[in-house]
Write a protein that holds these residues in place. Structure first.
Motif, PDB file in Angstrom:
ATOM      1  N   LEU A 754       0.836  -1.209   0.000  1.00 53.93           N
ATOM      2  CA  LEU A 754       0.000   0.000   0.000  1.00 53.93           C
ATOM      3  C   LEU A 754       0.870   1.257   0.000  1.00 53.93           C
ATOM      4  O   LEU A 754       0.562   2.238  -0.673  1.00 53.93           O
ATOM      5  CB  LEU A 754      -0.922  -0.010   1.222  1.00 53.93           C
ATOM      6  N   SER A 755       1.987   1.196   0.802  1.00 51.54           N
ATOM      7  CA  SER A 755       2.892   2.342   0.857  1.00 51.54           C
ATOM      8  C   SER A 755       3.524   2.588  -0.498  1.00 51.54           C
ATOM      9  O   SER A 755       3.734   3.732  -0.912  1.00 51.54           O
ATOM     10  CB  SER A 755       3.977   2.101   1.906  1.00 51.54           C
ATOM     11  N   SER A 756       3.852   1.509  -1.195  1.00 54.70           N
ATOM     12  CA  SER A 756       4.453   1.628  -2.525  1.00 54.70           C
ATOM     13  C   SER A 756       3.473   2.269  -3.506  1.00 54.70           C
ATOM     14  O   SER A 756       3.856   3.131  -4.318  1.00 54.70           O
ATOM     15  CB  SER A 756       4.886   0.248  -3.027  1.00 54.70           C
ATOM     16  N   LYS A 757       2.200   1.864  -3.405  1.00 51.22           N
ATOM     17  CA  LYS A 757       1.185   2.462  -4.263  1.00 51.22           C
ATOM     18  C   LYS A 757       1.032   3.946  -3.976  1.00 51.22           C
ATOM     19  O   LYS A 757       0.906   4.773  -4.888  1.00 51.22           O
ATOM     20  CB  LYS A 757      -0.160   1.750  -4.060  1.00 51.22           C
ATOM     21  N   LEU A 758       1.051   4.276  -2.667  1.00 55.17           N
ATOM     22  CA  LEU A 758       0.944   5.675  -2.261  1.00 55.17           C
ATOM     23  C   LEU A 758       2.118   6.484  -2.793  1.00 55.17           C
ATOM     24  O   LEU A 758       1.953   7.612  -3.290  1.00 55.17           O
ATOM     25  CB  LEU A 758       0.892   5.766  -0.730  1.00 55.17           C
ATOM     26  N   ALA A 759       3.305   5.875  -2.716  1.00 54.36           N
ATOM     27  CA  ALA A 759       4.497   6.560  -3.220  1.00 54.36           C
ATOM     28  C   ALA A 759       4.379   6.790  -4.721  1.00 54.36           C
ATOM     29  O   ALA A 759       4.767   7.842  -5.246  1.00 54.36           O
ATOM     30  CB  ALA A 759       5.739   5.747  -2.903  1.00 54.36           C
ATOM     31  N   SER A 760       3.833   5.806  -5.425  1.00 49.53           N
ATOM     32  CA  SER A 760       3.674   5.935  -6.871  1.00 49.53           C
ATOM     33  C   SER A 760       2.699   7.059  -7.211  1.00 49.53           C
ATOM     34  O   SER A 760       2.898   7.838  -8.155  1.00 49.53           O
ATOM     35  CB  SER A 760       3.162   4.625  -7.478  1.00 49.53           C
ATOM     36  N   GLN A 761       1.609   7.146  -6.424  1.00 49.42           N
ATOM     37  CA  GLN A 761       0.646   8.211  -6.643  1.00 49.42           C
ATOM     38  C   GLN A 761       1.282   9.575  -6.400  1.00 49.42           C
ATOM     39  O   GLN A 761       1.070  10.527  -7.159  1.00 49.42           O
ATOM     40  CB  GLN A 761      -0.574   8.020  -5.737  1.00 49.42           C
ATOM     41  N   GLN A 762       2.073   9.648  -5.327  1.00 49.59           N
ATOM     42  CA  GLN A 762       2.751  10.912  -5.037  1.00 49.59           C
ATOM     43  C   GLN A 762       3.743  11.258  -6.130  1.00 49.59           C
ATOM     44  O   GLN A 762       3.929  12.424  -6.485  1.00 49.59           O
ATOM     45  CB  GLN A 762       3.484  10.833  -3.695  1.00 49.59           C
ATOM     46  N   ALA A 763       4.394  10.234  -6.680  1.00 53.27           N
ATOM     47  CA  ALA A 763       5.406  10.468  -7.707  1.00 53.27           C
ATOM     48  C   ALA A 763       4.810  11.181  -8.909  1.00 53.27           C
ATOM     49  O   ALA A 763       5.450  12.052  -9.524  1.00 53.27           O
ATOM     50  CB  ALA A 763       6.039   9.148  -8.131  1.00 53.27           C
ATOM     51  N   GLY A 764       3.554  10.815  -9.220  1.00 53.43           N
ATOM     52  CA  GLY A 764       2.921  11.458 -10.360  1.00 53.43           C
ATOM     53  C   GLY A 764       2.850  12.961 -10.195  1.00 53.43           C
ATOM     54  O   GLY A 764       3.047  13.720 -11.142  1.00 53.43           O
ATOM     55  N   ASP A 765       2.560  13.399  -8.955  1.00 46.72           N
ATOM     56  CA  ASP A 765       2.492  14.830  -8.668  1.00 46.72           C
ATOM     57  C   ASP A 765       3.868  15.442  -8.534  1.00 46.72           C
ATOM     58  O   ASP A 765       4.139  16.544  -9.030  1.00 46.72           O
ATOM     59  CB  ASP A 765       1.688  15.062  -7.382  1.00 46.72           C
ATOM     60  N   VAL A 766       4.763  14.731  -7.839  1.00 45.48           N
ATOM     61  CA  VAL A 766       6.088  15.271  -7.555  1.00 45.48           C
ATOM     62  C   VAL A 766       6.868  15.508  -8.841  1.00 45.48           C
ATOM     63  O   VAL A 766       7.513  16.556  -9.023  1.00 45.48           O
ATOM     64  CB  VAL A 766       6.875  14.310  -6.637  1.00 45.48           C
ATOM     65  N   PHE A 767       6.821  14.555  -9.758  1.00 37.66           N
ATOM     66  CA  PHE A 767       7.662  14.618 -10.948  1.00 37.66           C
ATOM     67  C   PHE A 767       7.195  15.673 -11.964  1.00 37.66           C
ATOM     68  O   PHE A 767       7.860  15.937 -12.958  1.00 37.66           O
ATOM     69  CB  PHE A 767       7.733  13.245 -11.622  1.00 37.66           C
ATOM     70  N   LYS A 768       6.005  16.290 -11.689  1.00 32.27           N
ATOM     71  CA  LYS A 768       5.510  17.344 -12.581  1.00 32.27           C
ATOM     72  C   LYS A 768       6.178  18.694 -12.273  1.00 32.27           C
ATOM     73  O   LYS A 768       6.213  19.572 -13.130  1.00 32.27           O
ATOM     74  CB  LYS A 768       3.993  17.486 -12.447  1.00 32.27           C
ATOM     75  N   ASP A 769       6.681  18.828 -11.038  1.00 34.88           N
ATOM     76  CA  ASP A 769       7.184  20.121 -10.585  1.00 34.88           C
ATOM     77  C   ASP A 769       8.684  20.239 -10.847  1.00 34.88           C
ATOM     78  O   ASP A 769       9.502  20.215  -9.925  1.00 34.88           O
ATOM     79  CB  ASP A 769       6.879  20.286  -9.088  1.00 34.88           C
ATOM     80  N   VAL A 770       9.064  20.341 -12.122  1.00 33.05           N
ATOM     81  CA  VAL A 770      10.471  20.417 -12.508  1.00 33.05           C
ATOM     82  C   VAL A 770      10.882  21.876 -12.641  1.00 33.05           C
ATOM     83  O   VAL A 770      10.205  22.671 -13.312  1.00 33.05           O
ATOM     84  CB  VAL A 770      10.732  19.678 -13.827  1.00 33.05           C
ATOM     85  N   LYS A 771      11.996  22.234 -11.976  1.00 36.72           N
ATOM     86  CA  LYS A 771      12.522  23.595 -12.049  1.00 36.72           C
ATOM     87  C   LYS A 771      13.882  23.557 -12.724  1.00 36.72           C
ATOM     88  O   LYS A 771      14.434  22.489 -13.016  1.00 36.72           O
ATOM     89  CB  LYS A 771      12.630  24.195 -10.644  1.00 36.72           C
ATOM     90  N   GLU A 772      14.470  24.779 -12.918  1.00 35.51           N
ATOM     91  CA  GLU A 772      15.789  24.833 -13.543  1.00 35.51           C
ATOM     92  C   GLU A 772      16.635  25.895 -12.857  1.00 35.51           C
ATOM     93  O   GLU A 772      16.124  26.962 -12.462  1.00 35.51           O
ATOM     94  CB  GLU A 772      15.665  25.155 -15.030  1.00 35.51           C
ATOM     95  N   SER A 773      17.933  25.596 -12.694  1.00 32.76           N
ATOM     96  CA  SER A 773      18.877  26.561 -12.120  1.00 32.76           C
ATOM     97  C   SER A 773      20.223  26.374 -12.798  1.00 32.76           C
ATOM     98  O   SER A 773      20.775  25.262 -12.793  1.00 32.76           O
ATOM     99  CB  SER A 773      19.020  26.351 -10.605  1.00 32.76           C
ATOM    100  N   ASN A 774      20.717  27.443 -13.377  1.00 33.98           N
ATOM    101  CA  ASN A 774      22.029  27.409 -14.029  1.00 33.98           C
ATOM    102  C   ASN A 774      22.089  26.343 -15.122  1.00 33.98           C
ATOM    103  O   ASN A 774      23.100  25.657 -15.298  1.00 33.98           O
ATOM    104  CB  ASN A 774      23.121  27.161 -12.982  1.00 33.98           C
TER     105      ASN A 774
END
Length: 880
Positions: A754-774
């Motif tokens: 269940l934790s792995s599934k939760l992590a996967s769901q979070q990953a979908g949101d987390v990986f959308k927030d890509v920033k850039e520096s230098n």
């Protein structure tokens, strides 16, 4: 001068003083018994302290010995000088309040110069004396007949170790001739007593005549004593005309065997390789004897000393081209050299070899570990553009891994680094100071008191057969003074006969009461010790009136005494069972026998398994069920040994001994109390087993009532578990617990999924927030997961999706913060290393961490700092 072997010199010395009325004392174990002030027996007098401080009166006030000793203060000098050793033998003759300076001086001269003995040339002998000791100087000049220029006054000729016995000393030197001159003729050290190789100190005679008091004043001792020491190795080097101690028959056979094992290097061809031969020969002697006496290699105390000696010897073996284990092969050579006086090395050869071989193999693994550490240090220094290997690192490799400094230097210099010699020496000096400070706080010898030593009344122990007797008071002592009568307070009492056992051999003292003729309580006996002359000294709390010459009833507490009986006999059964299960090397290293439990310490260099403990219990319990008579006989020591009686660790036995025989299965020398039959013990149960030091383990056990109560407690615990797991039958408890454990495992597995599934769901949101520096793409965010494991799961998904070049994740659970940084190969190529980034942001959450260039993690305790840590990512990347 006579041509003699080392064995002949040793025996000649003992024979000489035996003719002078001395009792020959055997060499004691290198491991001190009941003396926490010493790491090792480090001199001949170390085993005589109990006589010098008056705690025990000797059977014969004249004693002589050849005592094996270990000193490791100057271990770095072993092999580099002619006479430094770790293990050596000290020949000594001692007088406890008997003869003094006149006899000591004249006998020393007679032994050295008489044609019947060593036959040294008198012209080659010089002596030093303390300037204020006019008597010693007179004896050398007038009675011995030495010329004035052969007697030198030296201020340092006063033996003093702080509070306790002290006094002037006189030292004897042998002139080895001009060919041994290592200093200039006009050098201030060129004299007997100076720092030079020509004049060799061979004998030191200490005239112990003062008490050094706590206020730094000196008062005459009640009894003046003689303590002398002559180094066997040094004397043999003169007798055998050897340039150094290493060319004598005490070391040369070992060196020759090392030559054979090496097959590449010969002794006497090069000073550097000669040093390696000498170190190996010296260290294997110390290792063989110390391990035979029960010490085992470890990371602390005397075990650490052995580990260090062995590792130094192995590294010197490598310098001679020996890359495989070889030290264990030298044990029989050591045993053969010393066989005439120390047969125990060959007797324990198999055990000693096993310990050394195991430790050698372990060290070869450690060498590789040390090399890995050193190579890593070299890489880090190069990355930091450093040019010097610091002293702290050199010392750590030397002290922790046994890495010789020269090996570290060689590797460092090959890599292009200089070496911080000064820093290493500073670390070494700091260690020496710590050792010196530790030694200075130890109380080495008690101040001598003449009160108990002078009491010679006879007192008889009758407690083997009677626990209630009437007896006359012979001596009353209160506040260190003899009194005729007393009516209150604490006191010490001696009776004409007593049923109270005095604490000895691990068995605690009896307790009980002293009654008058009307059975009124006069005093309680709280403890019993042995007085210097062997009498039982009762520590009592007085309630009535005790008077010297009066007769009282002495009654031992039977219940307490009966518990002691059971536990003492059980200790003998356990000792034998230990040897049957673990092996003959499992020797007793101390014990405690009380009314409530027994404690047994023994030497063993491995773990003791639960199965082995079960076997021991079964063996002891079987002997109890067999109802074996416990037979005690009094006989002489030789007859006892012929019966196969085993002597207990640290015990001193006289000519007459008691032998405790349990069915010809367990036969031991023992002066303690025992049951009449093993069935009286009832139940035997081991309650704990643990390691308590270097190669020493401890078993605690109970018998009789205490064993029954212990088992009752365990049964109650099982009943409580049965209620918790809802088992109506005790026999079903184990199955119930196993079922619950299986259910728990299944739930944990489900939870992880269940934790792995939760992590996967979070990953979908987390990986959308890509920033850039230098010019570097990154993700830096806080996620709601439970631990570092789930952060790593997210990092694995990130790696598969390749959504950014850098990933920084943070999570907080209660007070614990976890940070993770991952860097792609592209980011690393741009100069981004995960380990460097984590070090920059971890302080923001009050923590620290590190890792590889591609993955790093850190922990902290300041969850409020997470936003700042994530903001810092962009700032840090901007610098790249």
């Amino acid at each position: 001068m006579k041509q003699l072997s080392s064995a002949q010199v040793r025996q000649m010395y003992l024979d000489f003083f035996k003719e002078k009325g001395h009792k020959i004392e055997p060499s004691a174990s290198l491991v001190p018994v009941n003396d926490p002030t010493l790491l090792w027996i480090n001199s001949g007098v170390a085993t005589m302290k109990k006589y010098f401080d008056g705690s025990i009166a000797p059977e014969n006030p004249r004693m002589t010995n050849s005592q094996k000793s270990i000193r490791t203060n100057d271990i770095e000098n072993v092999g580099k000088t002619a006479r430094h050793h770790t293990m050596f033998e000290m020949l000594g003759n001692f007088s406890i309040g008997d003869y003094f300076k006149k006899e000591a001086v004249n006998w020393a001269w007679e032994f050295l110069t008489s044609p019947q003995w060593l036959a040294f040339d008198p012209e080659k002998l010089f002596v030093t004396v303390y300037p204020e000791d006019k008597e010693a100087k007179r004896l050398w000049l007038e009675e011995v007949g030495l010329a004035e220029n052969h007697v030198i006054e030296l201020d340092e000729n006063f033996w003093d170790i702080g509070a306790g016995p002290s006094g002037p000393c006189t030292e004897i030197f042998y002139d080895r001739g001009e060919e041994f001159n290592d200093v200039a003729e006009d050098d201030p050290e060129n004299f007997p007593g100076g720092e030079n190789e020509r004049y060799l100190e061979i004998w030191n005679l200490v005239f112990s005549e003062f008490n050094h008091k706590a206020d730094d004043t000196y008062e005459p001792l009640p009894n003046k004593n003689i303590d002398t020491g002559m180094g066997l190795e040094r004397v043999v080097s003169i007798v055998q005309n050897a340039p150094t101690n290493f060319e004598t028959d005490l070391f040369l056979p070992i060196i020759q065997e090392v030559e054979k094992i090496s097959g590449k290097v010969a002794y006497g061809k090069d000073s550097t390789t000669d040093t390696s031969f000498k170190v190996i020969a010296d260290h294997i002697r110390a290792l063989s004897f110390a391990i035979g006496d029960g010490a085992l290699p470890s990371n602390e105390g005397r075990g650490y000393v052995l580990r260090r000696l062995l590792r130094r010897a192995v590294m010197h073996g490598q310098k001679l081209g020996i890359t495989d284990g070889f030290l264990y092969k030298l044990v029989p050579v050591v045993g053969k050299i010393m066989e005439s006086y120390y047969p125990e090395v060959l007797e324990q050869r198999e055990f000693i070899e096993k310990v050394i071989r195991t430790e050698e193999n372990r060290f070869h693994e450690t060498i590789n570990e040390g090399l890995d550490i050193l190579n890593q240090v070299v890489v880090e220094l190069k990355e930091a553009n450093e040019k010097t290997l610091n002293g702290q690192t050199i010392f750590k490799l030397y002290d922790t891994y046994g890495f010789p400094v020269e090996l570290t230097e060689e590797i460092a210099e090959e890599a292009g680094f200089t070496v911080d010699h000064a820093g290493f020496e500073a670390e070494m000096n700091a260690q020496r100071e710590r050792a010196r400070a530790a030694r200075s706080t130890e109380k080495s010898m008690d101040v001598q008191s003449g009160l108990l030593t002078d009491i010679k009344v006879e007192s008889t122990y009758v407690g083997y057969d009677n626990l209630n007797v009437s007896s006359e008071v012979l001596v009353l002592i209160q506040e260190e003074a003899l009194v005729d009568s007393l009516s209150s307070g604490q006191a010490q009492v001696m009776f004409a006969q007593t049923p109270f056992y005095a604490e000895m051999g691990g068995q605690v003292a009896d307790k009980g009461v002293i009654l008058d003729e009307n059975n009124q309580l006069i005093a309680e006996v709280t403890d019993v010790k042995r007085a210097p002359n062997g009498q039982h000294l009762h520590q009592v709390t007085v309630h009535g009136t005790l008077t010297v010459g009066a007769t009282y009833k002495l009654e031992v507490d039977f219940s307490n005494h009966n518990g002691i009986l059971k536990n003492h006999t059980a200790t003998h059964l356990l000792h034998k069972a230990l040897k049957e299960v673990l092996g003959e090397h499992a020797n007793q290293a101390g014990s405690l026998v009380t009314a409530n439990y027994l404690r047994f310490d023994f030497t063993h260099f491995g773990q003791v398994t639960s199965e082995e403990l079960k076997q021991m219990e079964q063996i002891v319990e079987t002997k109890i069920w067999e109802a074996i008579p416990v037979v005690t006989v009094e006989t002489d020591i030789d007859t006892a040994k012929g019966m196969g009686a085993m002597a207990l660790f640290g015990e001193k036995y006289g000519k007459e001994v008691r032998v405790v025989n349990i069915g010809d299965w367990s036969i031991e020398l023992c002066g303690g109390n025992h049951v009449k039959n093993t069935e009286a013990i009832g139940i035997f149960k081991i309650t704990s087993e643990s390691g308590i030091g270097a190669g020493v383990r401890r078993i605690e056990a109970v018998t009789g009532q205490e064993a029954y109560e212990f088992l009752q407690e365990k049964e109650q615990q099982v009943l409580e578990i049965a209620q918790i797991v809802k088992s109506t039958q005790l026999k079903d408890v184990v199955n119930k617990v196993e079922q619950l454990q299986q259910q728990l495992r299944e739930l944990q597995k489900e939870n992880e999924q269940l934790s792995s599934k939760l992590a996967s769901q979070q990953a979908g949101d987390v990986f959308k927030d890509v920033k850039e520096s230098n010019g570097i793409s990154y993700i830096a965010t806080q996620v709601a997961v439970k631990d570092m494991s789930q952060l790593r799961q997210l990092a694995d998904q990130w790696k598969q999706k390749s959504v950014s070049e850098v990933l920084v994740l943070a999570t907080a659970n209660e007070d614990k913060v976890s940070l993770l940084v991952a860097a792609s190969p592209e980011a690393i190529a741009k100069g981004v290393k995960a380990g460097d980034l984590i070090k920059a942001i971890a302080p923001k959450v009050g923590g620290g961490g590190g890792g590889r260039p591609d993955m790093a993690q850190a922990g902290g305790k300041n969850a409020a700092g997470i936003p700042e840590a994530l903001t810092e990512v962009s700032n840090w990347l901007a610098t790249k």
